[in-house]
Design an enzyme around this catalytic site. Structure first.
Site, PDB file in Angstrom:
ATOM      1  N   SER A   1       0.781  -1.387   0.132  1.00 27.44           N
ATOM      2  CA  SER A   1      -0.051   0.319   0.068  1.00 27.44           C
ATOM      3  C   SER A   1       0.843   1.252   0.085  1.00 27.44           C
ATOM      4  O   SER A   1       1.693   1.204  -1.077  1.00 27.44           O
ATOM      5  CB  SER A   1      -1.090   0.048   1.172  1.00 27.44           C
ATOM      6  OG  SER A   1      -2.008   0.927   0.992  1.00 27.44           O
TER       7      SER A   1
ATOM      8  N   GLU B   1      -1.001  -2.699  -8.382  1.00 25.35           N
ATOM      9  CA  GLU B   1      -2.011  -3.038  -7.793  1.00 25.35           C
ATOM     10  C   GLU B   1      -2.844  -1.750  -7.167  1.00 25.35           C
ATOM     11  O   GLU B   1      -2.160  -0.696  -7.201  1.00 25.35           O
ATOM     12  CB  GLU B   1      -2.026  -4.102  -6.652  1.00 25.35           C
ATOM     13  CG  GLU B   1      -1.267  -3.554  -5.674  1.00 25.35           C
ATOM     14  CD  GLU B   1      -1.754  -3.242  -4.342  1.00 25.35           C
ATOM     15  OE1 GLU B   1      -3.020  -3.300  -4.258  1.00 25.35           O
ATOM     16  OE2 GLU B   1      -1.046  -2.547  -3.844  1.00 25.35           O
TER      17      GLU B   1
ATOM     18  N   HIS C   1      -4.097  -5.541  -1.880  1.00 25.82           N
ATOM     19  CA  HIS C   1      -5.138  -5.373  -0.856  1.00 25.82           C
ATOM     20  C   HIS C   1      -6.263  -6.332  -0.957  1.00 25.82           C
ATOM     21  O   HIS C   1      -6.379  -7.031  -2.220  1.00 25.82           O
ATOM     22  CB  HIS C   1      -5.913  -3.790  -1.067  1.00 25.82           C
ATOM     23  CG  HIS C   1      -4.840  -2.782  -0.823  1.00 25.82           C
ATOM     24  ND1 HIS C   1      -3.745  -2.483  -1.859  1.00 25.82           N
ATOM     25  CD2 HIS C   1      -4.711  -1.902   0.104  1.00 25.82           C
ATOM     26  CE1 HIS C   1      -3.293  -1.507  -1.426  1.00 25.82           C
ATOM     27  NE2 HIS C   1      -3.775  -0.900  -0.099  1.00 25.82           N
TER      28      HIS C   1
END
Length: 310
Positions: free
Chosen positions: A119, A218, A280
């Site tokens: 992230s 992502e 995630h």
């Protein structure tokens, strides 16, 4: 600078190693932190929670304490010779606020060690590659649901951290993985969260180019037009020029993206595999960054061509 050559790899973990937990970005729920640390202790690790992990910023509630304190925790953990690994508690937002406060010269003088997160931590993966020349791990974080509530997610991380230095290859993939553009390619793995990669371009800690690399992408909770903007920025900046191949992970809680990904990435003329299983979501796979690998889009696999840790 591009990652044509592999980075320095840290040593693998053994029972009894000390691992430090840091919070470089968003605030950390204590209950999940406690649960995650219990998992680490069950692996035989000595867990050190850095002093400011549970801090809250006095006015900006999306930050885990002040920028300076978050930077101090990370730097002290990395430079502590008794610590074998630095594990992030969670992502969120905040890494880019504190990265300029780190003493990169002092951190470069420290021996390489395991560093895990994803992230917002993508900004640190890029920084560690560029400023320290150290391979890192895109994997689940200690105080997240994926780590504490998905045994398969935690086990994949554990097996990589404690894996022996041989065999020399490890095949990563997911049942959902499939080719967006067929083909095979080899290169050094880079990447992470798309939004962070795009926003790091032009900064002292971002990788200026992905040429010759296998790029992992992502993201989470984004509208399609914003993902389009991030991808278009990577293309227009030249960051993707000469890329060897692309592996796409999860797009958890994003708008549908397949047509967008085909539109933006299909014209690069390189293999692209989608839904590889990292990123995630309620579960995730662990993927090393900065190590040589081979992408087989048709098979839906990413094979490490060297051990992630030594």
């Amino acid at each position: 600078m591009s990652l044509v050559e592999p980075l320095r790899r840290p040593r693998r973990l053994v029972e009894g190693d000390r691992v430090a937990v840091v919070a470089p970005a968003g605030p950390v729920p204590k209950d999940r932190l406690d649960a995650g640390c219990a998992v680490l202790r069950s692996w035989g690790l000595d867990v050190l929670v850095m002093p400011h992990v549970l801090d809250a910023h006095p006015s900006l509630d999306y930050l885990a304490g002040s920028d300076l304190d978050r930077a101090r925790d990370l730097q002290q953990a990395w430079c502590d010779p008794s610590v074998a690994a630095v594990l992030c508690a969670r992502g969120g937002y905040g890494v880019q606020r504190m990265s300029a406060l780190l003493d990169w010269s002092a951190m470069a003088a420290a021996a390489p060690k395991v560093f895990v997160g994803y992230s917002d931590i993508t900004a640190l993966h890029s920084a560690f590659a560029r400023r320290l020349g150290v391979a890192t791990i895109h994997g689940p974080m200690v105080a997240t649901d994926a780590f504490v509530a998905s045994p398969s997610t935690a086990e994949l991380l554990r097996s990589l951290l404690f894996a022996p230095s041989s065999p020399s290859s490890l095949v990563l993939g997911a049942p959902s993985a499939r080719p967006l553009v067929p083909g095979r390619a080899s290169g050094v793995t880079v990447g992470g969260c798309l939004a962070l990669l795009a926003s790091e371009i032009g900064t002292p800690t971002g990788l200026p180019s992905a040429a010759g690399s296998l790029v992992l992408l992502e993201d989470v909770g984004e509208k399609a037009y914003r993902l389009d903007g991030f991808l278009t920025h990577l293309l227009r900046s030249g960051w993707l020029d000469g890329v060897a191949g692309i592996a796409l992970g999860s797009w958890h809680e994003c708008e549908p993206v397949e047509e967008l990904l085909q539109d933006r990435l299909g014209g690069l003329g390189v293999p692209v595999v989608t839904e590889l299983g990292f990123g995630h979501g309620p579960s995730t796979i662990t993927v090393p960054l900065g190590v040589p690998a081979t992408l087989d889009a048709a098979a839906g696999t990413l094979t490490l061509d060297a051990p992630a840790l030594v």
